[in-house]
Design an enzyme around this catalytic site. Structure first.
Site, PDB file in Angstrom:
ATOM      1  N   ARG A  51     -35.270 -26.288 -23.297  1.00  0.00           N
ATOM      2  CA  ARG A  51     -35.975 -27.491 -22.832  1.00  0.00           C
ATOM      3  C   ARG A  51     -36.884 -27.210 -21.652  1.00  0.00           C
ATOM      4  O   ARG A  51     -37.679 -28.044 -21.253  1.00  0.00           O
ATOM      5  CB  ARG A  51     -34.947 -28.561 -22.448  1.00  0.00           C
ATOM      6  CG  ARG A  51     -34.449 -29.312 -23.666  1.00  0.00           C
ATOM      7  CD  ARG A  51     -33.573 -30.453 -23.275  1.00  0.00           C
ATOM      8  NE  ARG A  51     -32.353 -29.961 -22.632  1.00  0.00           N
ATOM      9  CZ  ARG A  51     -31.295 -30.709 -22.383  1.00  0.00           C
ATOM     10  NH1 ARG A  51     -31.290 -31.977 -22.690  1.00  0.00           N
ATOM     11  NH2 ARG A  51     -30.228 -30.201 -21.808  1.00  0.00           N
ATOM     12  N   LYS A 150     -17.446 -19.825 -29.071  1.00  0.00           N
ATOM     13  CA  LYS A 150     -16.519 -20.814 -28.550  1.00  0.00           C
ATOM     14  C   LYS A 150     -17.049 -21.461 -27.265  1.00  0.00           C
ATOM     15  O   LYS A 150     -17.869 -20.832 -26.603  1.00  0.00           O
ATOM     16  CB  LYS A 150     -15.166 -20.170 -28.320  1.00  0.00           C
ATOM     17  CG  LYS A 150     -15.103 -19.271 -27.098  1.00  0.00           C
ATOM     18  CD  LYS A 150     -13.671 -19.009 -26.791  1.00  0.00           C
ATOM     19  CE  LYS A 150     -13.387 -18.865 -25.367  1.00  0.00           C
ATOM     20  NZ  LYS A 150     -14.186 -18.146 -24.464  1.00  0.00           N
ATOM     21  N   HIS A 180     -16.165 -12.281 -29.005  1.00  0.00           N
ATOM     22  CA  HIS A 180     -16.728 -11.011 -28.541  1.00  0.00           C
ATOM     23  C   HIS A 180     -15.674  -9.903 -28.449  1.00  0.00           C
ATOM     24  O   HIS A 180     -16.005  -8.726 -28.430  1.00  0.00           O
ATOM     25  CB  HIS A 180     -17.524 -11.183 -27.235  1.00  0.00           C
ATOM     26  CG  HIS A 180     -16.684 -11.317 -26.008  1.00  0.00           C
ATOM     27  ND1 HIS A 180     -16.079 -12.486 -25.642  1.00  0.00           N
ATOM     28  CD2 HIS A 180     -16.349 -10.425 -25.049  1.00  0.00           C
ATOM     29  CE1 HIS A 180     -15.411 -12.304 -24.521  1.00  0.00           C
ATOM     30  NE2 HIS A 180     -15.561 -11.055 -24.121  1.00  0.00           N
ATOM     31  N   LYS A 184     -15.542  -5.267 -29.335  1.00  0.00           N
ATOM     32  CA  LYS A 184     -15.175  -4.202 -28.384  1.00  0.00           C
ATOM     33  C   LYS A 184     -14.822  -2.940 -29.169  1.00  0.00           C
ATOM     34  O   LYS A 184     -14.147  -3.000 -30.192  1.00  0.00           O
ATOM     35  CB  LYS A 184     -14.013  -4.642 -27.493  1.00  0.00           C
ATOM     36  CG  LYS A 184     -14.438  -5.753 -26.514  1.00  0.00           C
ATOM     37  CD  LYS A 184     -13.354  -6.048 -25.513  1.00  0.00           C
ATOM     38  CE  LYS A 184     -13.646  -7.304 -24.698  1.00  0.00           C
ATOM     39  NZ  LYS A 184     -14.437  -7.112 -23.510  1.00  0.00           N
ATOM     40  N   ASP A 237      -8.873 -21.167 -23.988  1.00  0.00           N
ATOM     41  CA  ASP A 237      -9.963 -20.263 -23.606  1.00  0.00           C
ATOM     42  C   ASP A 237      -9.714 -18.836 -24.098  1.00  0.00           C
ATOM     43  O   ASP A 237     -10.661 -18.138 -24.456  1.00  0.00           O
ATOM     44  CB  ASP A 237     -10.096 -20.275 -22.071  1.00  0.00           C
ATOM     45  CG  ASP A 237     -11.284 -19.455 -21.576  1.00  0.00           C
ATOM     46  OD1 ASP A 237     -12.385 -19.654 -22.118  1.00  0.00           O
ATOM     47  OD2 ASP A 237     -11.113 -18.632 -20.659  1.00  0.00           O
ATOM     48  N   HIS A 242      -9.269 -14.834 -28.576  1.00  0.00           N
ATOM     49  CA  HIS A 242      -9.164 -13.393 -28.340  1.00  0.00           C
ATOM     50  C   HIS A 242      -7.757 -12.829 -28.624  1.00  0.00           C
ATOM     51  O   HIS A 242      -7.612 -11.843 -29.338  1.00  0.00           O
ATOM     52  CB  HIS A 242      -9.539 -13.046 -26.898  1.00  0.00           C
ATOM     53  CG  HIS A 242     -10.866 -13.607 -26.460  1.00  0.00           C
ATOM     54  ND1 HIS A 242     -11.949 -13.688 -27.290  1.00  0.00           N
ATOM     55  CD2 HIS A 242     -11.293 -14.108 -25.272  1.00  0.00           C
ATOM     56  CE1 HIS A 242     -12.983 -14.210 -26.638  1.00  0.00           C
ATOM     57  NE2 HIS A 242     -12.599 -14.474 -25.412  1.00  0.00           N
ATOM     58  N   LYS A 341      -5.785 -15.426 -15.176  1.00  0.00           N
ATOM     59  CA  LYS A 341      -6.827 -15.148 -14.190  1.00  0.00           C
ATOM     60  C   LYS A 341      -6.151 -14.873 -12.845  1.00  0.00           C
ATOM     61  O   LYS A 341      -5.031 -15.297 -12.605  1.00  0.00           O
ATOM     62  CB  LYS A 341      -7.772 -16.348 -14.071  1.00  0.00           C
ATOM     63  CG  LYS A 341      -8.486 -16.643 -15.400  1.00  0.00           C
ATOM     64  CD  LYS A 341      -9.882 -17.141 -15.205  1.00  0.00           C
ATOM     65  CE  LYS A 341     -10.568 -17.447 -16.524  1.00  0.00           C
ATOM     66  NZ  LYS A 341     -11.275 -16.312 -17.115  1.00  0.00           N
TER      67      LYS A 341
HETATM   68  C1  BG6 Z   1     -14.296 -15.439 -22.366  1.00  0.00           C
HETATM   69  C2  BG6 Z   1     -13.542 -16.479 -21.590  1.00  0.00           C
HETATM   70  O1  BG6 Z   1     -14.273 -15.739 -23.734  1.00  0.00           O
HETATM   71  O2  BG6 Z   1     -13.710 -14.173 -22.163  1.00  0.00           O
HETATM   72  C3  BG6 Z   1     -13.530 -16.123 -20.113  1.00  0.00           C
HETATM   73  O3  BG6 Z   1     -14.157 -17.746 -21.760  1.00  0.00           O
HETATM   74  C4  BG6 Z   1     -13.021 -14.729 -19.918  1.00  0.00           C
HETATM   75  O4  BG6 Z   1     -12.740 -17.065 -19.378  1.00  0.00           O
HETATM   76  C5  BG6 Z   1     -13.755 -13.742 -20.812  1.00  0.00           C
HETATM   77  O5  BG6 Z   1     -13.226 -14.391 -18.553  1.00  0.00           O
HETATM   78  C6  BG6 Z   1     -13.122 -12.361 -20.752  1.00  0.00           C
HETATM   79  O6  BG6 Z   1     -13.926 -11.456 -21.456  1.00  0.00           O
HETATM   80  P1  BG6 Z   1     -13.961  -9.911 -21.078  1.00  0.00           P
HETATM   81  O7  BG6 Z   1     -14.828  -9.302 -22.124  1.00  0.00           O
HETATM   82  O8  BG6 Z   1     -14.520  -9.835 -19.703  1.00  0.00           O
HETATM   83  O9  BG6 Z   1     -12.544  -9.459 -21.150  1.00  0.00           O
END
Ligand code: BG6
Length: 492
Positions: A51, A150, A180, A184, A237, A242, A341
């Site tokens: 935008r 996501k 993602h 890896k 999350d 993951h 975290k």
């Molecule tokens: C993301 C989460 O999908 O993955 C984040 O939303 C998280 O909260 C991140 O920090 C971690 O990814 P990586 O590749 O740094 O382990």
């Protein structure tokens, strides 16, 4: 050793949200590296749609600073950077109005024989409106794909709505749902380890494996993402996507081939076999935590609520779960999952712990015989370690030691480890969905997560507090120790 690069065909990569955080931190640097490695051919284009009222030259200045901020100076190259900037264009487009759609259509017209990828690097509430506009303006060609990431909903019902909106315009074979973690390097190595070696498969079952641990620990807090995080928490999350994807790759049956559907069929079976956790057993099988602040000698690490700007919150920043895959191969084998975290170190790893030897022939003076472990480390220091017992070298009798046969990939191959997005974006262009999640997988994961979330919501207690910089609440240690096991020592 150098990497082998297979160039893709020229493509148009349309990034909705092309001026945003994901584009700047991940997508543009990933595409830059692919150009650097010679994978992106002449005639490809990156079209940012946002935008923002930007023309292409101003957008290119923004791209330049993204690359300068994320690519180390010693591997930046001015002529290459100039070539990269020439690939980038900007169109001002608004998902909620007619603004910009004709201009985008004009830019794409005449390139119907090129792969066209629409990357929705925007908040999920825009997925539906953008797909609808893309469809209405007839921008979807047979070679088009759409990429979403996501949060794809925050429970099964809302995830279905997202999938329906995207599915109204794109076929499932055109939808690339990114996790993602699947991009890896070591995650793919897990597939190689399991299915390109005869060694492990005969042992890969409840008869030989005692339990599995999956840890994804982060040192950072929620930082500036508090408002998103407050609607998610660690379960949604990290675990829903993951950690469950990693669990699937460890637990799946050998697929018939490394093709997208064979892989995804097998992962789906694992998700469906997860023993349900609900209000009846959540207190026994799950632990929730939230970090509190810490005053250090000259600093203060803020608590979650301070970072998120809230006076109180019941959102979890740490989760530990004892899961079970209730099928013939895995019945009775716990899968301990843990993520959080503000933990003491950044480490993601899968630890496969084998059963103890059935009979010890050595006497006490040889020391304790410890069980074999296979440690698959995703980050940092990607690699695999096989822990075995050996005889301590030299004289002194039969003294036993537990040591790792260590294979650190960076050292062994000496090549730059590509970011997960580099591989995934090129897979999108190639149309290879193997490392992307199918709709039924995402929904099966929510089907397992929802009752846990509901159990926590019904429970009046708050998450257990843990001090920033520690390994989560003590209940997480108790979760595994009451079964006579411990979290893998290198992470603790
Ligand atoms: C993301 C989460 O999908 O993955 C984040 O939303 C998280 O909260 C991140 O920090 C971690 O990814 P990586 O590749 O740094 O382990």
């Amino acid at each position: 050793m150098s990497a082998r690069i297979i160039p893709v065909e020229p493509f148009d990569f349309v990034v909705f949200g092309g001026t945003g955080d994901l584009a700047q931190r991940k997508l543009l640097p990933a595409l830059y590296h692919r150009l650097q490695d010679g994978q992106i051919p002449e005639g490809s284009r990156i079209i940012a749609a946002s935008r923002d009222e930007l023309d292409t030259p101003s957008y290119r200045s923004l791209v330049l600073s993204s690359i300068e901020n994320s690519v180390p100076e010693d591997i930046r190259d001015t002529p290459l950077l100039e070539r990269f900037l020439q690939l980038c264009h900007h169109v001002t487009v608004d998902a909620g109005s007619e603004l910009g759609w004709d201009a985008l259509g004009a830019l794409l017209r005449g390139r119907e024989d090129h792969v066209r990828a629409f990357y929705l690097a925007v908040a999920p509430r825009f997925f539906g409106p953008i797909c609808e506009q893309v469809g209405r303006h007839q921008l979807v060609t047979p070679l088009s794909r759409v990429v979403i990431e996501k949060p794809m909903g925050r429970d099964l019902a809302s995830s279905k709505l997202v999938n329906n909106a995207v599915g109204a315009v794109f076929n499932e074979s055109q939808v690339f749902r990114i996790d993602h973690y699947l991009g890896k390097e070591t995650v793919q190595n897990l597939m190689a380890l399991r299915f390109a070696n005869a060694l492990f498969e005969p042992l890969w079952n409840a008869a030989h494996i005692d339990h599995v641990q999956i840890t994804v620990a982060e040192t950072l807090g929620v930082g500036g993402r508090g408002s998103y995080y407050e609607t998610a928490g660690a379960l949604r999350d990290m675990v829903q996507n993951h950690l469950l994807q990693l669990l699937c790759l460890v637990a799946m049956e050998p697929p018939e081939s490394y093709s997208a559907d064979s892989m995804r069929d097998e992962k789906l079976k694992v998700l469906k076999a997860l023993r349900p956790i609900d209000a009846d057993n959540a207190a026994r099988l799950t632990v929730r935590g939230q970090y509190t602040g810490l005053n250090t000698a000259n600093d203060r690490i803020p608590s979650y609520t301070e970072e998120a700007g809230l006076s109180r919150s019941r959102t979890e920043t740490f989760v530990a779960i004892k899961a079970e895959v209730a099928n013939w191969r895995w019945a009775g084998v716990p899968f301990y999952l843990r993520t959080g975290k503000r933990l003491p170190s950044r480490v993601s790893e899968i630890v496969v712990c084998f059963r103890p030897i059935p009979h010890n022939i050595f006497d006490q003076s040889s020391g304790r015989v410890q069980s074999n472990k296979l440690v698959i480390r995703l980050q940092p220091d990607e690699g695999v370690k096989q822990w075995v017992m050996i005889k301590d070298p030299g004289p002194g009798g039969m003294r036993l030691r537990h040591v790792p046969l260590d294979m650190s990939f960076a050292e062994a191959f000496g090549i730059r480890n590509p970011d997960a997005y580099e591989r995934l974006l090129m897979d999108v262009v190639r149309g290879n969905q193997t490392l992307f999640m199918r709709r039924d997988e995402v929904e099966a994961a929510w089907r397992w997560i929802d009752p846990i979330q509901e159990a926590w919501e019904q429970d009046d207690t708050a998450p257990n507090a843990y001090t920033a910089g520690t390994w989560g609440p003590t209940r997480s240690v108790a979760l595994i120790e009451r079964d006579g096991r411990t979290w893998h020592e290198e992470t603790v």
